[in-house]
Design a protein around this motif. Structure first.
Motif, mmCIF file in Angstrom:
data_model
loop_
_atom_site.group_PDB
_atom_site.id
_atom_site.type_symbol
_atom_site.label_atom_id
_atom_site.label_comp_id
_atom_site.label_asym_id
_atom_site.label_seq_id
_atom_site.Cartn_x
_atom_site.Cartn_y
_atom_site.Cartn_z
ATOM 1 N N THR A 1 16.764 156.374 17.419
ATOM 2 C CA THR A 1 18.020 155.678 17.149
ATOM 3 C C THR A 1 17.892 154.639 16.035
ATOM 4 O O THR A 1 18.879 154.095 15.592
ATOM 5 N N GLU A 2 16.678 154.373 15.584
ATOM 6 C CA GLU A 2 16.460 153.405 14.521
ATOM 7 C C GLU A 2 16.135 154.134 13.223
ATOM 8 O O GLU A 2 15.512 155.180 13.237
ATOM 9 N N LEU A 3 16.553 153.556 12.120
ATOM 10 C CA LEU A 3 16.221 154.109 10.818
ATOM 11 C C LEU A 3 15.489 153.052 10.010
ATOM 12 O O LEU A 3 15.861 151.881 10.050
ATOM 13 N N PRO A 4 14.468 153.456 9.250
ATOM 14 C CA PRO A 4 13.784 152.479 8.404
ATOM 15 C C PRO A 4 14.713 151.859 7.359
ATOM 16 O O PRO A 4 14.560 150.715 7.004
ATOM 17 N N HIS A 5 15.670 152.632 6.877
ATOM 18 C CA HIS A 5 16.613 152.139 5.876
ATOM 19 C C HIS A 5 17.967 151.879 6.534
ATOM 20 O O HIS A 5 18.434 152.676 7.340
ATOM 21 N N LYS A 6 18.590 150.794 6.170
ATOM 22 C CA LYS A 6 19.916 150.459 6.689
ATOM 23 C C LYS A 6 20.980 151.194 5.884
ATOM 24 O O LYS A 6 20.839 151.407 4.682
ATOM 25 N N MET A 7 22.057 151.571 6.555
ATOM 26 C CA MET A 7 23.173 152.247 5.904
ATOM 27 C C MET A 7 23.847 151.274 4.937
ATOM 28 O O MET A 7 24.333 150.229 5.354
ATOM 29 N N PRO A 8 23.894 151.601 3.637
ATOM 30 C CA PRO A 8 24.576 150.718 2.701
ATOM 31 C C PRO A 8 26.092 150.816 2.863
ATOM 32 O O PRO A 8 26.631 151.869 3.232
ATOM 33 N N ALA A 9 26.761 149.722 2.590
ATOM 34 C CA ALA A 9 28.213 149.657 2.789
ATOM 35 C C ALA A 9 28.960 150.679 1.951
ATOM 36 O O ALA A 9 29.929 151.282 2.418
ATOM 37 N N ASP A 10 28.519 150.912 0.716
ATOM 38 C CA ASP A 10 29.239 151.851 -0.143
ATOM 39 C C ASP A 10 29.127 153.289 0.357
ATOM 40 O O ASP A 10 30.096 154.046 0.325
ATOM 41 N N LEU A 11 27.977 153.656 0.881
ATOM 42 C CA LEU A 11 27.827 155.000 1.447
ATOM 43 C C LEU A 11 28.629 155.127 2.731
ATOM 44 O O LEU A 11 29.306 156.136 2.952
ATOM 45 N N ARG B 1 19.258 161.666 8.125
ATOM 46 C CA ARG B 1 20.115 160.558 7.692
ATOM 47 C C ARG B 1 19.317 159.581 6.839
ATOM 48 O O ARG B 1 19.778 159.122 5.794
ATOM 49 N N ASN B 2 18.122 159.261 7.294
ATOM 50 C CA ASN B 2 17.281 158.321 6.559
ATOM 51 C C ASN B 2 16.967 158.852 5.160
ATOM 52 O O ASN B 2 16.936 158.090 4.190
ATOM 53 N N GLU B 3 16.702 160.142 5.048
ATOM 54 C CA GLU B 3 16.419 160.734 3.734
ATOM 55 C C GLU B 3 17.612 160.582 2.792
ATOM 56 O O GLU B 3 17.446 160.258 1.618
ATOM 57 N N TRP B 4 18.816 160.833 3.292
ATOM 58 C CA TRP B 4 20.019 160.659 2.468
ATOM 59 C C TRP B 4 20.185 159.197 2.058
ATOM 60 O O TRP B 4 20.499 158.898 0.905
ATOM 61 N N ILE C 1 26.240 158.936 -4.276
ATOM 62 C CA ILE C 1 27.138 158.835 -3.118
ATOM 63 C C ILE C 1 28.165 159.958 -3.134
ATOM 64 O O ILE C 1 28.401 160.616 -2.120
ATOM 65 N N LYS C 2 28.755 160.213 -4.292
ATOM 66 C CA LYS C 2 29.717 161.330 -4.400
ATOM 67 C C LYS C 2 29.045 162.656 -4.056
ATOM 68 O O LYS C 2 29.612 163.508 -3.372
ATOM 69 N N ARG C 3 27.820 162.831 -4.549
ATOM 70 C CA ARG C 3 27.103 164.071 -4.283
ATOM 71 C C ARG C 3 26.744 164.201 -2.810
ATOM 72 O O ARG C 3 26.807 165.295 -2.236
ATOM 73 N N THR C 4 26.389 163.104 -2.167
ATOM 74 C CA THR C 4 26.083 163.127 -0.734
ATOM 75 C C THR C 4 27.281 163.609 0.049
ATOM 76 O O THR C 4 27.172 164.512 0.889
ATOM 77 N N VAL C 5 28.439 163.032 -0.221
ATOM 78 C CA VAL C 5 29.663 163.424 0.474
ATOM 79 C C VAL C 5 29.969 164.899 0.217
ATOM 80 O O VAL C 5 30.274 165.650 1.143
ATOM 81 N N ALA C 6 29.846 165.324 -1.032
ATOM 82 C CA ALA C 6 30.140 166.716 -1.383
ATOM 83 C C ALA C 6 29.170 167.692 -0.711
ATOM 84 O O ALA C 6 29.595 168.725 -0.187
ATOM 85 N N GLU C 7 27.887 167.371 -0.723
ATOM 86 C CA GLU C 7 26.904 168.285 -0.147
ATOM 87 C C GLU C 7 27.003 168.362 1.370
ATOM 88 O O GLU C 7 26.699 169.407 1.951
ATOM 89 N N LEU C 8 27.420 167.297 1.993
ATOM 90 C CA LEU C 8 27.600 167.348 3.443
ATOM 91 C C LEU C 8 28.753 168.271 3.828
ATOM 92 O O LEU C 8 28.761 168.820 4.933
ATOM 93 N N LYS C 9 29.689 168.454 2.948
ATOM 94 C CA LYS C 9 30.830 169.355 3.219
ATOM 95 C C LYS C 9 30.408 170.814 3.196
ATOM 96 O O LYS C 9 31.062 171.653 3.805
#
Length: 69
Positions: free
Chosen positions: A8-18, A40-43, A60-68
């Protein structure tokens, strides 16, 4: 013993823009929630390691697009 990340923990925190970009796209957000914590951490890492703001926006745009897909 060093502390390690649990499921449930990730080494990296989710950035607000993502987080904002994912929240704006229900399909991508649903896919994000299905990812393993490691995936999730890799993204997140891929998005936060860039230096230029323009590159970060592109990631960020590419992340959203690739998840689709």
């Amino acid at each position: 013993m060093p502390k390690t990340a649990t499921a449930t923990e990730l080494p990296h925190k989710m950035p607000a823009d993502l987080q904002k970009a994912l929240a704006a796209d229900k399909v991508s957000l649903d896919k994000w929630e299905q990812l393993t914590p490691l995936a999730r951490n890799e993204w997140i890492c891929w998005n936060i390691t860039v230096k230029q703001e323009a590159t970060r926006k592109h990631h960020i745009k590419r992340t959203v697009a690739e998840l689709k897909e």
